[in-house]
Design an enzyme around this catalytic site. Structure first.
Site, PDB file in Angstrom:
ATOM      1  N   THR B 145     -12.696 -82.916  40.123  1.00  0.00           N
ATOM      2  CA  THR B 145     -12.271 -81.901  39.160  1.00  0.00           C
ATOM      3  C   THR B 145     -11.038 -81.144  39.653  1.00  0.00           C
ATOM      4  O   THR B 145     -11.025 -80.659  40.790  1.00  0.00           O
ATOM      5  CB  THR B 145     -13.429 -80.910  38.943  1.00  0.00           C
ATOM      6  OG1 THR B 145     -14.593 -81.660  38.607  1.00  0.00           O
ATOM      7  CG2 THR B 145     -13.111 -79.921  37.843  1.00  0.00           C
ATOM      8  N   GLU B 146     -10.046 -81.044  38.784  1.00  0.00           N
ATOM      9  CA  GLU B 146      -8.807 -80.312  39.065  1.00  0.00           C
ATOM     10  C   GLU B 146      -8.105 -80.838  40.313  1.00  0.00           C
ATOM     11  O   GLU B 146      -7.329 -80.133  40.943  1.00  0.00           O
ATOM     12  CB  GLU B 146      -9.057 -78.796  39.221  1.00  0.00           C
ATOM     13  CG  GLU B 146     -10.020 -78.181  38.212  1.00  0.00           C
ATOM     14  CD  GLU B 146      -9.495 -78.164  36.787  1.00  0.00           C
ATOM     15  OE1 GLU B 146      -8.340 -78.599  36.578  1.00  0.00           O
ATOM     16  OE2 GLU B 146     -10.235 -77.746  35.891  1.00  0.00           O
ATOM     17  N   LEU B 147      -8.422 -82.090  40.663  1.00  0.00           N
ATOM     18  CA  LEU B 147      -7.844 -82.732  41.843  1.00  0.00           C
ATOM     19  C   LEU B 147      -8.139 -81.954  43.132  1.00  0.00           C
ATOM     20  O   LEU B 147      -7.389 -82.019  44.106  1.00  0.00           O
ATOM     21  CB  LEU B 147      -6.322 -82.899  41.665  1.00  0.00           C
ATOM     22  CG  LEU B 147      -5.793 -84.355  41.705  1.00  0.00           C
ATOM     23  CD1 LEU B 147      -6.531 -85.246  40.722  1.00  0.00           C
ATOM     24  CD2 LEU B 147      -4.303 -84.392  41.406  1.00  0.00           C
TER      25      LEU B 147
END
Lengths: 381, 405
Positions: B145-147
């Site tokens: 998630t979100e890198l």
């Protein structure tokens, strides 16, 4: 400059506004002569205060204001206003000046006379219209005086777009004649740092209302919400600071709602006590029905007290770190109060971010803007 | 031959009803704003997903070696099923070309790695099942998630069988190195595929910015920049909503997207799926001690966990997990998982609120405080509904939860 209030004589935000504006203007090397309807109660190094005696009763005009504990707005207000206009207006010949600046309808008459005598431009400052104060039931005579001031003015200053739109709507003044100057607060008061802790807050959560007890300020909605909050959060006290014509009605409303033991009426407070009230509160509510700005909102933030304000206020145009609601939305008011009481993280973030934000709203920015308006109206911009 | 690796993030959250008030706690009201969610989904589908998918499908037909990758969350997948099944059909058409890879991630697009490894593993498994059953794909490449990435994450997902992880090519980690190579995670064999944020953001944020010296960005000019940027490949990682939503159609973004594969080929460049980058030998080991994300200039987790609102909400959310699971109430468990989606915490972010920044695509709330209150009211309703509340406590006065790991 003509004003009706100046600390320590004041009944609301107007006195504070006049004090802060003159102080702010002086920081830009402007010299201000401030003419008020009573003998100055204090000395201020940044402004020359001149008192005009208006108390001599010569005519019995309508008994507009009810007798109360307001020390500025007495029962024969119109008589005083008329006398003030005559005497104060004439002072225009005595003091050399470049611009005339009149605050609210009580002083517009003086401003108009001064303009006739000196020919200098008249800046009319509207902190609240009669429509705001009375929730759209204006006294016809005040409305008349207010309209005349707005018509005679070269430029009108008001505190928000909310107020500007009200002026256009009620008085049909061209929009380009009205300038909006958002208000700030004097950040230098040591009272902000009192860090006052009350005994009451050891056992109770505290929800604060602070303002004149008039229909304009919406204290009745505050009490309606109080009733609902108590159903969810029993250990809560509701403190109502202020005085005004609506007080008896509010006391009986609290009784009718069955919450009198949870509501504390303190009457009007002054000076450090106002700050103490903010500092002991867990949340401050400003449910104004119609509020051209609402300086108390900034004072609350500066005292690190989380804030709920009505969207029917000028302050809501500039403040971000708070809850905003329609004054009549008692359910949302309840929810927002309960949330702040229940969630320490929410209270903490509102406090911190509100404080950081309010530091940008000082008295110098509005003073500079007023000064620019003076320059423009004198034609030397 | 040098190549380009495209990866697009496809996600929408289940937004909470913003009118979920304190009065609604215990009143069996729905948590999620069905109308708003379906309205957003339909709008983005029309403006972005459908037209962009069509362009990519055309490119895949036209250019034999063209390839792209997607990460599609379970959260948006379910919403497609319900409100826009035609979008799923178009993704399925893309999948059947063979040129499209679907990456692995948490089903609920959650921050669970930072709070609850068991939950994290569960959500990856759920997502894996979904990708397998719908696209018949089983990716060896993970994107969090979100890198959000840190050393620990690599070690953890290695045990789950992943060979590589996508991460932000953050300057503070890479320093002088180029993101256009494969790197290796610290203390394990997972490979790192790093976003070339400069070139990615040229499209994502600057494409329509007239004050930018690169404006107007043509596909040809952009292909030149990519070609000139060195290394073995360029990773262009973008939110899929860039096309048509963040950059509107009238900016020319779709024409740009359509022309890009041809222009890249003209420069002699080819295309890679993320899994095809595994063949490159790592240039170096990279040490990500603290979590790094792709958000804001800070490139950390502060957009989701930077203030007390976010930290207290997340702490309470994960604290009640055990009680929620023990309730055996399927619907309640499902709702709880929907609350783990990172967007809910993003809505509570105060750091750009004061700057009046526009970080708020489809943010339903006027202020972060409103976002927090709605979320907490829903959480408290869940607490009210689970019978076993042993060990559950409300928000405590001083919140000193560990940030992240």
């Amino acid at each position: 400059m003509y004003g009706w209030e100046f600390p320590p004589f004041k009944s609301g935000g107007l006195g504070t506004a006049c004090h802060d504006l003159t102080k702010g203007l002086s920081s830009f090397d402007s010299k201000v002569v401030f003419v008020m309807p009573v003998k100055p109660g204090s000395k201020a190094e940044f402004v020359e205060l001149v008192g005009v005696d208006t108390k001599e009763i010569e005519s019995m005009l309508t008994a507009y204001a009810q007798p109360g504990d307001d020390d500025v707005y007495s029962w024969n207000l119109f008589g005083e206003v008329a006398r003030y206009a005559r005497f104060a207006g004439k002072l225009a010949k005595k003091f050399k000046h470049d611009v005339i600046h009149a605050h609210d309808w009580m002083t517009y008459g003086a401003g108009i006379i001064a303009k006739k005598l000196s020919g200098k431009p008249l800046v009319v400052h509207l902190h609240a219209t009669e429509f705001d104060r009375t929730a759209n039931n204006p006294d016809p005579h005040i409305k008349f005086l207010e309209r005349r001031g707005l018509e005679e003015a070269d430029v009108i200053i008001t505190n928000s777009n909310f107020s500007k739109n009200n002026i256009i709507k009620n008085y049909d003044v061209p929009a380009e004649k009205i300038k909006v100057v958002y208000w700030g607060i004097d950040q230098s008061s040591p009272d902000f740092e009192l860090n006052f802790k009350s005994e009451l807050s050891k056992t109770h959560k505290i929800v604060l209302f602070l303002g004149r007890l008039t229909v304009q300020k919406g204290c009745d909605y505050f009490l309606q919400a109080a009733k609902k909050v108590l159903e969810l959060e029993k250990n809560t006290k509701f403190i109502i600071v202020g005085s005004g014509t609506m007080m008896p009605e509010l006391v009986s409303l609290a009784h009718k709602l069955g919450i009198d033991e949870h509501v504390i009426f303190t009457g009007a407070l002054k000076g450090a006590d106002v700050h103490k009230a903010f500092q002991m509160a867990d949340v401050f509510v400003m449910p104004s029905v119609s509020e051209p700005f609402g300086l108390v909102a900034l004072e609350s933030m500066r005292n690190k007290t989380p804030l709920i304000i009505s969207k029917q206020s000028g302050a809501s145009e500039v403040i971000k770190n708070c809850f905003k609601l329609d004054f009549w939305d008692v359910d949302k008011m309840t929810c927002d109060i309960v949330s702040i009481l229940r969630y320490p993280s929410l209270k903490h973030e509102l406090k911190q971010n509100g404080f950081k934000e309010v530091l940008h709203h000082d008295i110098f920015k509005p003073a500079k803007e007023v000064l620019d308006i003076y320059k423009e109206v004198r034609g030397d911009s | 031959m040098k190549g380009v690796c495209f990866y697009f993030q496809v996600h929408q959250p289940y937004r909470i009803r913003k009118d979920f008030s304190v009065f609604d706690i215990g009143r069996k009201k729905d948590y999620f704003d069905i109308a708003k969610n379906s309205q957003v989904l339909k709008k983005v589908s029309e403006k972005c997903y459908l037209p962009a998918n069509k362009i990519l499908l055309d490119s895949l037909a036209k250019h034999e070696d063209f390839k792209v990758a997607f990460s599609v969350t379970g959260s948006i997948f379910e919403q497609f099923q319900e409100h826009a099944p035609n979008v799923l059909k178009s993704f399925s058409d893309l999948a059947s070309t063979g040129g499209v890879e679907f990456l692995a991630e948490t089903y609920n697009h959650s921050l669970s790695f930072l709070f609850d490894k068991e939950e994290f593993q569960f959500q990856i498994a759920e997502h894996k099942k979904l990708m397998k059953s719908f696209f018949n794909q089983k990716s060896k490449i993970f994107r969090n998630t979100e890198l959000i990435y840190s050393n620990d994450l690599a070690k953890f997902v290695e045990k789950l069988g992943f060979k590589a992880i996508l991460a932000e090519g953050a300057g503070k980690i890479l320093e002088w190195r180029s993101p256009n190579h494969v790197y290796k995670a610290k203390d394990c064999d997972v490979k790192l595929l790093l976003k070339n944020y400069k070139l990615s953001d040229d499209v994502a944020f600057r494409f329509s910015q007239q004050s930018w010296e690169g404006w107007p960005l043509t596909a040809e000019k952009y292909a030149d920049w990519i070609n000139a940027s060195g290394g073995e490949f360029v990773n262009l990682f973008l939110d899929y909503e860039t096309f048509g939503e963040h950059q509107w159609q009238d900016t020319g973004i779709f024409d740009f997207l359509a022309a890009l594969p041809g222009e890249l080929k003209n420069k002699g460049l080819t295309f890679f799926k993320p899994s095809e980058l595994l063949k490159f030998k790592p240039k170096a080991v990279l040490d990500f001690k603290e979590p790094v994300s792709w958000a804001d200039t800070e490139r950390d987790t502060s957009a989701w966990l930077g203030n007390d609102l976010q930290r207290s909400a997340a702490a309470l959310l994960y604290r009640i997990k055990g009680a929620v699971l023990r309730s055996n109430n399927k619907q309640l468990i499902d709702s709880w998982r929907k609350l783990t989606t990172s967007d809910h915490f993003y809505y509570m972010c105060t750091k750009w609120f004061n700057d009046g920044d526009v970080h708020k695509y489809f943010n339903p709330y006027d202020t972060p405080y409103e976002g927090y209150v709605a979320f907490m009211n829903v959480l408290n309703d869940i607490i009210h509904r689970v019978k076993d509340t042993k060990g559950l406590k409300m928000d405590k006065p001083s919140i000193k939860q560990k940030r992240g790991v």
